[in-house]
Structure formats: structure tokens, C-alpha cells
Motif scaffolding. Structure first.
Motif, PDB file in Angstrom:
ATOM      1  N   SER A  51       0.857  -1.185   0.000  1.00  0.00           N
ATOM      2  CA  SER A  51       0.000   0.000   0.000  1.00  0.00           C
ATOM      3  C   SER A  51       0.895   1.237   0.000  1.00  0.00           C
ATOM      4  CB  SER A  51      -0.919  -0.003   1.217  1.00  0.00           C
ATOM      5  OG  SER A  51      -0.191   0.151   2.413  1.00  0.00           O
ATOM      6  N   SER A  82       1.409   5.576   0.023  1.00  0.00           N
ATOM      7  CA  SER A  82       0.897   6.884   0.408  1.00  0.00           C
ATOM      8  C   SER A  82       1.908   7.946   0.004  1.00  0.00           C
ATOM      9  CB  SER A  82       0.653   6.967   1.920  1.00  0.00           C
ATOM     10  OG  SER A  82      -0.236   5.962   2.355  1.00  0.00           O
ATOM     11  N   GLU A 107      -2.676  11.327  -8.295  1.00  0.00           N
ATOM     12  CA  GLU A 107      -4.012  10.737  -8.248  1.00  0.00           C
ATOM     13  C   GLU A 107      -4.322   9.893  -9.476  1.00  0.00           C
ATOM     14  OE1 GLU A 107      -6.207  14.271  -7.591  1.00  0.00           O
ATOM     15  OE2 GLU A 107      -5.799  14.325  -5.433  1.00  0.00           O
ATOM     16  N   GLU A 164      -2.719   6.752  -1.581  1.00  0.00           N
ATOM     17  CA  GLU A 164      -3.329   7.707  -0.665  1.00  0.00           C
ATOM     18  C   GLU A 164      -2.528   9.001  -0.731  1.00  0.00           C
ATOM     19  OE1 GLU A 164      -4.991   7.651   3.939  1.00  0.00           O
ATOM     20  OE2 GLU A 164      -3.316   6.358   3.367  1.00  0.00           O
ATOM     21  N   TYR A 185      -1.848  12.978   0.215  1.00  0.00           N
ATOM     22  CA  TYR A 185      -2.050  14.087   1.143  1.00  0.00           C
ATOM     23  C   TYR A 185      -1.488  15.348   0.489  1.00  0.00           C
ATOM     24  CZ  TYR A 185      -2.396  10.272   4.587  1.00  0.00           C
ATOM     25  OH  TYR A 185      -2.737   9.129   5.270  1.00  0.00           O
TER      26      TYR A 185
END
Length: 204
Positions: A69, A71, A84, A90, A92
Motif C-alpha cells: 500500500s 501513500s 491521483e 493515498e 495528502y
């Protein structure tokens, strides 16, 4: 534009950060580097990058650890739009200096980002890297044994070299050095900036 704590943040969130995106598009040169670094780790299932830009490092890591995963923290809104589009990351969209650790990741990455942080706030970023890491921290930056400022593309007060990893090892006694190395701009196959990298691990 958002009000930031430092002029370095404003610099990267705006026009200069947009221009950086255009200059840096190739992620393939990162694959051998991360293959080497990640070969020194075990059981890495979650990764977060501090200052991910458009995700060139994370794209390379995904080739090596497709099930992990991912981020990303990124200050530049246009860079986040690229992130994106990669899917399953993920994102931020904020400054590192505003980020609050939500949960720990196995592997925390920062690559050519600490050099652009206001030196007065580096200790806060070190704390954030440490708190966010469950096990590993990878630091890949321009190294100098003592702190020094370097003019960056004609701009003053925008790039600072020092021993980032050494300072973290001194600050956190439960960190240990796993491995380190150097990336060379004249590498015959996979040239990058002249970056010194360090893999740190929290002692069990």
C-alpha cells in the motif's frame, strides 16, 4: 495560495514546483536503486513518501512491491493531480510541516526533499519521519559532513546540504544503520543526481 510557515514551502507549492514537474518525468532510473534498497528490508507492506512530487519513486517501488500500500505527501497541487492518476495511492496534498501521522508505515521514504526544508524546522521533520515509521526510514539526499547552503538554480536559501541521516541516528538511539550508498550522475545505465542514501531501521 495557502499561507505557509516558510518561504521554502511557498517556493515549491507554486510556479517553481510546477516547472520541476516538467523537468522530471522518468521513473525507470529509480527501479534499480529501490530494488537494491528494498532488498535490505523484510516484510514491507506499507510505504509513505514525504515530498513525492508526481510519484516517480512510488511508481518504481510499485514495480518491485506491487502489493504494498502506497501513500504520498506532496505540497504542490499540480503534482498531486499526477499522483491521483496513478491509482491506489493515498495522497495528502499538504506541506510536510502540516502533516500529522495518522498511522505508521513499514517504510518511510524521503528523497531530495530534506535539502529544501528550512533548517530551523528540520528537527520537526525528523520527528515526523520517526513517528510515521513502523520499521524503516530511507533518506536519500545531498550529503555534506557539516551544514552548508548551496545556491539552487539561481535561488538563495533554497537548498541545504548536511548529514541528515547522521543527525537522525544521533537524535534517536533506537535507530540503526542498515546500509548506505551513492548514486552518480555519470552512471552508465541509470544516472541520477549525486545522492547519498541511507537505510535506517528501528531496533526491535
Amino acid at each position: 495560495m495557502q499561507n505557509f510557515k516558510t518561504k521554502q514551502e511557498t517556493f515549491w507549492a507554486g510556479k517553481f514546483g510546477d516547472e520541476y514537474i516538467k523537468r522530471n518525468q522518468n521513473y525507470l532510473v529509480n527501479i534499480p536503486f529501490f530494488a537494491k534498497v528494498l532488498s535490505k528490508t523484510t516484510n514491507v507492506a506499507s510505504i509513505i513518501e514525504f515530498g513525492a512530487n508526481i510519484g516517480l519513486n512510488l511508481k518504481a517501488i510499485r514495480e518491485i512491491l506491487p502489493k504494498a500500500s502506497l501513500s504520498a505527501i506532496e505540497i504542490n497541487p499540480n503534482a498531486c493531480k499526477y499522483l491521483e492518476t496513478l491509482g491506489d495511492i493515498e495522497v495528502y496534498n499538504q506541506s510536510l510541516l502540516d502533516f500529522k501521522t495518522d498511522h505508521k508505515r513499514d517504510f518511510v521514504l524521503v528523497k531530495t526533499v530534506l535539502i529544501h526544508i528550512n533548517p530551523e524546522l528540520l528537527s520537526d521533520v525528523y520527528q515526523l519521519l520517526y513517528e510515521t515509521s513502523k520499521k524503516y526510514i530511507c533518506i536519500a539526499e545531498y550529503y555534506n559532513p557539516t551544514p552548508v547552503e548551496v545556491t539552487y538554480r539561481g535561488h538563495k536559501d533554497r537548498l541545504f546540504k548536511r548529514d541528515f541521516a547522521g543527525e537522525m541516528l544521533n537524535k534517536y538511539p533506537d535507530l540503526e544503520l542498515v546500509d548506505y550508498g551513492f548514486l552518480y550522475h555519470k552512471d552508465n545505465n541509470f544516472p541520477q543526481d549525486d545522492i547519498t542514501w541511507f537505510l535506517l531501521r528501528k531496533k526491535l
